[in-house]
Design an enzyme around this catalytic site. Sequence first.
Site, PDB file in Angstrom:
ATOM      1  N   GLY A  33     -26.237 -20.881  99.254  1.00 11.31           N
ATOM      2  CA  GLY A  33     -25.239 -22.071  99.506  1.00 11.31           C
ATOM      3  C   GLY A  33     -25.081 -23.004  98.234  1.00 11.31           C
ATOM      4  N   HIS A  34     -26.296 -23.471  97.868  1.00 11.24           N
ATOM      5  CA  HIS A  34     -26.351 -24.384  96.767  1.00 11.24           C
ATOM      6  C   HIS A  34     -25.813 -23.938  95.490  1.00 11.24           C
ATOM      7  CE1 HIS A  34     -29.931 -26.158  99.057  1.00 11.24           C
ATOM      8  NE2 HIS A  34     -29.177 -27.287  98.876  1.00 11.24           N
ATOM      9  N   ASP A 149     -22.130 -30.085 105.335  1.00 13.83           N
ATOM     10  CA  ASP A 149     -22.722 -31.469 105.790  1.00 13.83           C
ATOM     11  C   ASP A 149     -21.344 -32.087 105.568  1.00 13.83           C
ATOM     12  OD1 ASP A 149     -25.652 -31.257 105.539  1.00 13.83           O
ATOM     13  OD2 ASP A 149     -25.136 -30.235 103.663  1.00 13.83           O
ATOM     14  N   GLN A 152     -21.112 -35.778 105.823  1.00 17.01           N
ATOM     15  CA  GLN A 152     -21.504 -36.483 104.584  1.00 17.01           C
ATOM     16  C   GLN A 152     -20.584 -36.414 103.550  1.00 17.01           C
ATOM     17  OE1 GLN A 152     -25.489 -35.706 102.533  1.00 17.01           O
ATOM     18  NE2 GLN A 152     -24.221 -34.211 101.606  1.00 17.01           N
TER      19      GLN A 152
END
Length: 279
Positions: A33-34, A149, A152
């Site tokens: 994902g990162h 997120d 966020q």
Amino acid sequence: MYIFHKINDLQNYLRKSNKTIGFVPTMGALHLGHISLVERAKSENDLVVVSIFVNPTQFNNKADLVNYPRTPESDYKMLEECKTDIVFSPETDEMYPSERSEEKKLDIGKLGEVMEGVYRPGHFNGVIQVVSQLFNIVKPDKAYFGEKDFQQLTVIRFMVKSFNFNVEIVACPTVREKNGLAMSSRNLKLSEDGKKEAETISKALYFIKENKEKYDPDQIKQKAIDMIESSGKLKTEYIEIADEKTLEPIKSWNEKKHVRSFAAVFCEGIRLIDNVGLS
Ligand code: AMP
């Protein structure tokens, strides 16, 4: 790949480079994902900076901070493999020296009164503190955040407007395991059984997407909770269906066009979050 631990060293390097900068802030324990954010940043900028910093001020729970996974060697290896230019990996003292004055406070209003804002008091203050500081240090042209997120991401967009940061926020889709589980650093803390069990979270969110015509929002939320809790191994903290812009929960499907289902669920004592767009 350069690895910097000191703000001055990073800034000296960046000052000389005169290139467009794509920035990916992370807390490490990196997964695909990162890496999807890094790849996107690489395709749109001359230089990519990835920060790795487990930010203590965004943890409302001390044990959660202590237990947060840390895998620096494997992180550096993954970043090297995808040809990241620069890693910024400061110690806590470097980011928060005792002599630094209090951070700028930001009232995020209703964005902080739902979901994560309710269950993790102070969390978004910490996120705003660290991301605004990182933006001031790195001065990126674009910064990359995951829809994983989603709240966020919404708070960061609000912050950028409020503080007039000259940075474009780029939202990147959630990367999932084959079974649908959203990739997360916290998954490292799950057993194989736990990972299997946790696939029900995304299944329940997709169930909402596929069956929303048949039920009203409150009914389908309850169905999703029943699905998640049926095995007795998962515990729901919240399931919410909310407007994508304001994050305000909806009571009927006609209220808003762009809505999303959100979940926070405990599995083997680990708190997992996920969300799925319903439009
Ligand atoms: P974290 O290290 O958890 O603070 O995450 C750093 C960035 O990676 C945040 O913008 C996250 O939203 C993003 N991210 C985390 N997990 C995923 C995922 N499964 N897919 C896409 N982005 C993600």
